[in-house]
Motif scaffolding. Structure first.
Motif, PDB file in Angstrom:
ATOM      1  N   LEU A  50      26.340  23.385  52.192  1.00 23.87           N
ATOM      2  CA  LEU A  50      27.494  22.483  52.284  1.00 23.87           C
ATOM      3  C   LEU A  50      28.727  23.219  52.803  1.00 23.87           C
ATOM      4  O   LEU A  50      29.618  22.624  53.401  1.00 23.87           O
ATOM      5  CB  LEU A  50      27.815  21.865  50.919  1.00 23.87           C
ATOM      6  N   HIS A  51      28.757  24.530  52.574  1.00 24.12           N
ATOM      7  CA  HIS A  51      29.929  25.331  52.930  1.00 24.12           C
ATOM      8  C   HIS A  51      29.727  26.226  54.153  1.00 24.12           C
ATOM      9  O   HIS A  51      30.675  26.493  54.880  1.00 24.12           O
ATOM     10  CB  HIS A  51      30.338  26.201  51.734  1.00 24.12           C
ATOM     11  N   TYR A  52      28.482  26.680  54.365  1.00 29.54           N
ATOM     12  CA  TYR A  52      28.216  27.652  55.433  1.00 29.54           C
ATOM     13  C   TYR A  52      26.922  27.305  56.150  1.00 29.54           C
ATOM     14  O   TYR A  52      25.986  26.792  55.545  1.00 29.54           O
ATOM     15  CB  TYR A  52      28.112  29.072  54.848  1.00 29.54           C
ATOM     16  N   ILE A  53      26.869  27.644  57.427  1.00 32.89           N
ATOM     17  CA  ILE A  53      25.668  27.389  58.220  1.00 32.89           C
ATOM     18  C   ILE A  53      24.567  28.377  57.853  1.00 32.89           C
ATOM     19  O   ILE A  53      23.412  28.008  57.684  1.00 32.89           O
ATOM     20  CB  ILE A  53      25.992  27.484  59.728  1.00 32.89           C
ATOM     21  N   ASP A  54      24.944  29.647  57.732  1.00 28.50           N
ATOM     22  CA  ASP A  54      24.005  30.716  57.390  1.00 28.50           C
ATOM     23  C   ASP A  54      24.811  31.941  56.975  1.00 28.50           C
ATOM     24  O   ASP A  54      26.039  31.867  56.854  1.00 28.50           O
ATOM     25  CB  ASP A  54      23.086  31.039  58.583  1.00 28.50           C
ATOM     26  N   LYS A  55      24.145  33.071  56.788  1.00 28.98           N
ATOM     27  CA  LYS A  55      24.854  34.267  56.326  1.00 28.98           C
ATOM     28  C   LYS A  55      25.814  34.796  57.398  1.00 28.98           C
ATOM     29  O   LYS A  55      26.826  35.416  57.074  1.00 28.98           O
ATOM     30  CB  LYS A  55      23.885  35.352  55.870  1.00 28.98           C
ATOM     31  N   TYR A  56      25.525  34.531  58.662  1.00 31.68           N
ATOM     32  CA  TYR A  56      26.418  34.965  59.738  1.00 31.68           C
ATOM     33  C   TYR A  56      27.725  34.159  59.703  1.00 31.68           C
ATOM     34  O   TYR A  56      28.806  34.704  59.919  1.00 31.68           O
ATOM     35  CB  TYR A  56      25.734  34.815  61.108  1.00 31.68           C
ATOM     36  N   ASP A  57      27.600  32.869  59.445  1.00 33.42           N
ATOM     37  CA  ASP A  57      28.788  32.013  59.313  1.00 33.42           C
ATOM     38  C   ASP A  57      29.626  32.456  58.113  1.00 33.42           C
ATOM     39  O   ASP A  57      30.861  32.533  58.202  1.00 33.42           O
ATOM     40  CB  ASP A  57      28.358  30.547  59.154  1.00 33.42           C
ATOM     41  N   LEU A  58      28.972  32.782  57.022  1.00 34.28           N
ATOM     42  CA  LEU A  58      29.668  33.273  55.833  1.00 34.28           C
ATOM     43  C   LEU A  58      30.406  34.571  56.159  1.00 34.28           C
ATOM     44  O   LEU A  58      31.582  34.730  55.819  1.00 34.28           O
ATOM     45  CB  LEU A  58      28.673  33.482  54.694  1.00 34.28           C
ATOM     46  N   LEU A  59      29.743  35.490  56.852  1.00 35.80           N
ATOM     47  CA  LEU A  59      30.390  36.742  57.241  1.00 35.80           C
ATOM     48  C   LEU A  59      31.589  36.465  58.154  1.00 35.80           C
ATOM     49  O   LEU A  59      32.650  37.074  57.991  1.00 35.80           O
ATOM     50  CB  LEU A  59      29.391  37.666  57.944  1.00 35.80           C
ATOM     51  N   ILE A  62      34.502  35.304  56.052  1.00 40.54           N
ATOM     52  CA  ILE A  62      35.088  36.419  55.310  1.00 40.54           C
ATOM     53  C   ILE A  62      35.893  37.303  56.264  1.00 40.54           C
ATOM     54  O   ILE A  62      36.994  37.749  55.931  1.00 40.54           O
ATOM     55  CB  ILE A  62      33.998  37.216  54.562  1.00 40.54           C
ATOM     56  N   MET A  63      35.355  37.521  57.468  1.00 42.60           N
ATOM     57  CA  MET A  63      36.102  38.307  58.466  1.00 42.60           C
ATOM     58  C   MET A  63      37.395  37.604  58.853  1.00 42.60           C
ATOM     59  O   MET A  63      38.423  38.248  59.040  1.00 42.60           O
ATOM     60  CB  MET A  63      35.245  38.546  59.716  1.00 42.60           C
ATOM     61  N   ASP A  64      37.344  36.275  58.983  1.00 45.63           N
ATOM     62  CA  ASP A  64      38.569  35.515  59.277  1.00 45.63           C
ATOM     63  C   ASP A  64      39.638  35.796  58.232  1.00 45.63           C
ATOM     64  O   ASP A  64      40.816  35.969  58.557  1.00 45.63           O
ATOM     65  CB  ASP A  64      38.288  34.005  59.316  1.00 45.63           C
ATOM     66  N   GLU A  65      39.229  35.845  56.962  1.00 39.31           N
ATOM     67  CA  GLU A  65      40.184  36.117  55.886  1.00 39.31           C
ATOM     68  C   GLU A  65      40.756  37.524  55.994  1.00 39.31           C
ATOM     69  O   GLU A  65      41.961  37.723  55.823  1.00 39.31           O
ATOM     70  CB  GLU A  65      39.520  35.927  54.521  1.00 39.31           C
ATOM     71  N   ARG A  71      46.718  40.560  59.909  1.00 38.74           N
ATOM     72  CA  ARG A  71      47.838  40.024  60.701  1.00 38.74           C
ATOM     73  C   ARG A  71      49.114  39.968  59.862  1.00 38.74           C
ATOM     74  O   ARG A  71      50.197  40.288  60.341  1.00 38.74           O
ATOM     75  CB  ARG A  71      47.501  38.631  61.222  1.00 38.74           C
ATOM     76  N   GLU A  72      48.966  39.525  58.615  1.00 39.01           N
ATOM     77  CA  GLU A  72      50.127  39.469  57.718  1.00 39.01           C
ATOM     78  C   GLU A  72      50.690  40.863  57.477  1.00 39.01           C
ATOM     79  O   GLU A  72      51.913  41.042  57.471  1.00 39.01           O
ATOM     80  CB  GLU A  72      49.738  38.807  56.390  1.00 39.01           C
ATOM     81  N   ARG A 113      32.412  44.108  64.653  1.00 35.89           N
ATOM     82  CA  ARG A 113      33.065  45.204  65.385  1.00 35.89           C
ATOM     83  C   ARG A 113      33.887  44.660  66.562  1.00 35.89           C
ATOM     84  O   ARG A 113      34.996  45.117  66.802  1.00 35.89           O
ATOM     85  CB  ARG A 113      32.023  46.187  65.896  1.00 35.89           C
ATOM     86  N   HIS A 114      33.297  43.727  67.280  1.00 34.08           N
ATOM     87  CA  HIS A 114      33.985  43.149  68.443  1.00 34.08           C
ATOM     88  C   HIS A 114      35.279  42.453  68.022  1.00 34.08           C
ATOM     89  O   HIS A 114      36.316  42.634  68.650  1.00 34.08           O
ATOM     90  CB  HIS A 114      33.059  42.173  69.169  1.00 34.08           C
ATOM     91  N   ARG A 115      35.224  41.669  66.966  1.00 33.54           N
ATOM     92  CA  ARG A 115      36.419  40.947  66.498  1.00 33.54           C
ATOM     93  C   ARG A 115      37.484  41.909  65.997  1.00 33.54           C
ATOM     94  O   ARG A 115      38.674  41.722  66.256  1.00 33.54           O
ATOM     95  CB  ARG A 115      36.043  39.949  65.408  1.00 33.54           C
ATOM     96  N   LEU A 116      37.072  42.944  65.288  1.00 36.52           N
ATOM     97  CA  LEU A 116      38.030  43.923  64.783  1.00 36.52           C
ATOM     98  C   LEU A 116      38.654  44.700  65.943  1.00 36.52           C
ATOM     99  O   LEU A 116      39.870  44.909  65.967  1.00 36.52           O
ATOM    100  CB  LEU A 116      37.361  44.869  63.782  1.00 36.52           C
TER     101      LEU A 116
END
Length: 185
Positions: A50-59, A62-65, A71-72, A113-116
């Motif tokens: 209901l909250h996540y597509i899979d473990k990659y979506d969950l990761l 968490i990375m978004d957070e 950024r803050e 790694r790419h996003r970071l």
């Protein structure tokens, strides 16, 4: 009624994320299954989906957070010098070292790694003025050069491949970036 639902959603997501982080530290990303997460969180697989597509979506969430918090931090440290700001930034990674170590050690977290790296390059680009670049140096190459250098040191620090305490390492990184920005390469 919606307030009650919101609390349940928050509670479920928190349980899922905590279970994921525990499993990440214990098993590594490659070996985690949704079943592992839901059993640890004491929730059904249906609730997970209901909250996540899979473990990659969950990761990714968490990375978004983490990127939001970084950024803050970058906004808050604008008034500080580059070296002091870098120390604050490294302190964040020190605080969340176990999480980042697990991700840096994982072969299947290339998007992390790419996003970071993209985030680090964006922050460097903000600090890089046109006047600080040598006429023969392309801005994109300069940003990529500095970004990958910072990421390399950060990853080595998190994985404890570099000796020294956090403040010492961060100060040196901040000074090197400052030197490159000041002298225009």
């Amino acid at each position: 009624m919606s307030e009650k639902i919101d609390r349940r959603i928050v509670k479920s997501q928190k349980a899922i994320r905590e279970a994921f982080l525990d499993a990440l530290l214990e098993k590594g990303f490659e070996n985690i299954t949704v079943k592992d997460i839901t059993e640890q969180a004491d929730l059904s697989r249906k609730t997970f989906y209901l909250h996540y597509i899979d473990k990659y979506d969950l990761l990714d969430k968490i990375m978004d957070e983490h990127l939001k918090q970084l950024r803050e931090i970058c906004e808050q440290k604008k008034d500080k010098g580059l070296v002091e700001g870098t120390i604050i930034w490294f302190a964040y990674f020190e605080k969340h070292k176990a999480f980042f170590t697990s991700l840096f050690q994982s072969a299947n977290t290339v998007s992390f790694r790419h996003r970071l790296l993209h985030f680090v390059m964006g922050e460097i680009d903000k600090k890089l003025s046109e006047s600080s670049l040598n006429q023969q140096i392309d801005r994109q190459i300069a940003v990529k050069f500095l970004g990958t250098a910072v990421m390399g040191v950060l990853e080595s620090y998190v994985l404890e491949e570099i000796s020294g305490d956090m403040q010492q390492v961060a100060k040196q990184v901040g000074e090197m970036i400052s030197t490159h920005l000041s002298y225009g390469f």
